[in-house]
Design an enzyme around this catalytic site. Structure first.
Site, short mmCIF file in Angstrom:
data_model
loop_
_atom_site.label_atom_id
_atom_site.label_comp_id
_atom_site.label_asym_id
_atom_site.label_seq_id
_atom_site.Cartn_x
_atom_site.Cartn_y
_atom_site.Cartn_z
N ILE A 194 -26.61 30.96 -35.45
CA ILE A 194 -26.70 31.11 -34.25
C ILE A 194 -27.71 32.30 -33.78
CG2 ILE A 194 -25.67 31.63 -31.85
CD1 ILE A 194 -22.93 30.47 -33.18
N ASN A 234 -11.14 32.45 -40.22
CA ASN A 234 -11.22 33.90 -40.90
C ASN A 234 -10.52 34.85 -40.12
OD1 ASN A 234 -12.86 35.00 -38.80
ND2 ASN A 234 -14.38 33.32 -39.34
N LYS A 256 -3.78 13.18 -40.86
CA LYS A 256 -3.32 14.10 -41.77
C LYS A 256 -3.74 13.86 -43.14
CE LYS A 256 0.66 16.94 -43.23
NZ LYS A 256 2.05 16.76 -43.53
N PHE A 316 -24.23 41.27 -36.29
CA PHE A 316 -23.35 41.92 -36.98
C PHE A 316 -23.46 41.54 -38.48
CE2 PHE A 316 -20.09 44.80 -34.77
CZ PHE A 316 -20.67 44.61 -33.68
#
Ligand code: PMT
Length: 401
Positions: free
Chosen positions: A301, A204, A283, A317
């Site tokens: 967590i 992200n 890959k 958060f």
């Protein structure tokens, strides 16, 4: 409160003598450091008489090293103020030079640092001085003034050192001073990377700036800080233990094993909610028109830290693109942290990767809005709020200093 005043060489040095008098009158303990050129303007004896302590002038002085060396002086200080801060001392500090006692103390200081610039208006307006000031601000230094008006050189403009009373009041209002003294703070920052194959991953936009700013603010507040960091481009902070991880499960292991020995946990990392079930060792080849990835929920967590038997004061958060308050309150109720700091993400201001952010902080029966500002400033405000909430908690592992 222990205030370390560093005086550099400018005509405004005489105002700093008044600053010492005001600070002492209000109960602060003041130690003074003077550069060679400051001593051309005011005699050290003046500061010695006003502060009640010997004035420090040399970086390497055998006698002074024995009495209180520069590292000890830096450790002693709750706040470092450079006043007057000349263009030269500002340039030195912003470039990390350490060739005299003042610049070395700046580097060694882990407490909040203030500067009160004083110089000719043209020198103040020069682009390089402004760049140096911006650099210091981005490192968390608070700049007081300069004020506008007539200058000793006969010119008029910005460059006068702010008045001693204003500086005194700003210093005594410092919110972070030692508020987390003696406490251990664990902070997560940055993104995680969830590997798909040997060369690709899901991640992200987190830059780690918010979490690193919090680590710095907690350090300035006197805490011993451990930072569990996902992969970011930020320089390793000084005086902070950094544990580098890559995946959500590595971050989980690093945090869960350490959380019980910490007094505060702040989860600022953008941990992946889902991770590929299988990581291909080679890959993945481009063949089919469409492929399907199967993702598995990661362990939460924050929720697990909040359930530990010896849980730290837990702050989460919430990164939201809509219904900020509703989702933040939901996370507070579900994951059960003591506080949740919610921010808007996905817009063009604040949140991921920006240097600025705003927070709406929620806890049981309370909330506070922290307006849009630089992440360093915002982190200081959040740490201050955490210290406030923590001191109101009935079960506190250690007394706050
Ligand atoms: O890093 P920056 O570029 O400075 O950006 C800052 C930020 C936007 C990343 C930061 O301010 C922020 O919002 N961090 C939390 C991002 C997030 O993952 O939010 P969330 O609403 O998805 O998660 C809520 C809480 O659960 C967070 O404290 C998160 O750390 C925690 N969580 C989430 C998933 C998981 N598996 N474990 C967790 O602990």
């Amino acid at each position: 409160m222990n205030i370390l005043l560093a005086v550099s060489g400018g005509i405004a040095a005489y105002k700093s003598a008044e600053l010492v008098r005001l600070l002492r009158k209000r109960g602060a303990d003041v130690r003074v450091v003077m550069t060679r050129s400051a001593r051309e303007f005011v005699a050290p004896l003046t500061f010695q008489a006003l502060s009640g302590s010997p004035v420090h002038t040399e970086l390497l002085d055998a006698d002074e090293e024995n009495a209180m060396g520069h590292i000890n002086l830096a450790r002693w200080a709750d706040v470092l103020i450079i006043a007057p801060a000349t263009a030269n001392s500002i340039a030195k500090c912003s470039h990390g030079l350490a060739d005299d006692l003042l610049s070395t103390l700046y580097l060694a200081a882990t407490c909040p640092v203030y500067i009160a610039p004083a110089m000719n208006q043209a020198m103040w307006n020069k682009a390089v001085t402004q760049e140096n000031i911006q650099k210091l601000k981005s490192h968390g230094v608070t700049v007081i003034g300069p004020a506008q008006g007539d200058q000793a050189c006969g010119e008029t403009g910005f460059g006068r050192m702010s008045e001693p009373l204003e500086i005194c009041e700003r210093l005594l209002a410092e919110p972070l001073v030692r508020r987390l003294q003696g406490l251990k703070v664990l902070i997560s920052a940055g993104p995680t990377r969830e590997p798909l194959d040997s060369v690709r991953y899901i991640t992200n936009r987190s830059s780690g700036k918010m979490g690193y700013a919090l680590a710095d603010a907690a350090l300035k507040a006197g805490a011993q800080v451990t930072l569990v960091s996902g992969p970011v481009q930020l320089a390793a902070p000084v005086n902070i233990e950094v544990i580098r991880v890559e995946t959500a499960s590595q971050m989980y292991a690093a945090i869960i094993s350490r959380a019980p020995e910490h007094d505060i946990y702040i989860g600022a990392a953008a941990v992946a909610d889902y991770s590929p079930v299988v990581m291909q060792s080679e890959k993945i080849k481009k063949q089919a028109e469409q492929i399907t990835l199967t993702l598995q929920k990661t362990r939460d967590i924050l929720a697990e830290v909040a359930q530990l038997e010896h849980r730290p004061f837990t702050v989460g958060f919430a990164a939201e693109t809509h219904d900020l308050e509703r989702y933040a309150q939901d996370k507070l109720a579900r994951k059960k942290p003591d506080m949740i700091a919610a921010n808007w993400v996905g817009g063009d201001q604040g949140g991921f990767d920006s240097d600025q952010n705003a927070l709406q902080v929620f806890w049981k029966n309370g909330q506070k809005t922290l307006a849009m500002t630089g992440k360093n400033q915002l982190a200081a405000q959040l740490i201050s709020l955490i210290a406030e909430r923590l001191s109101e908690k009935p079960v506190l592992k250690k007394p706050l200093g």
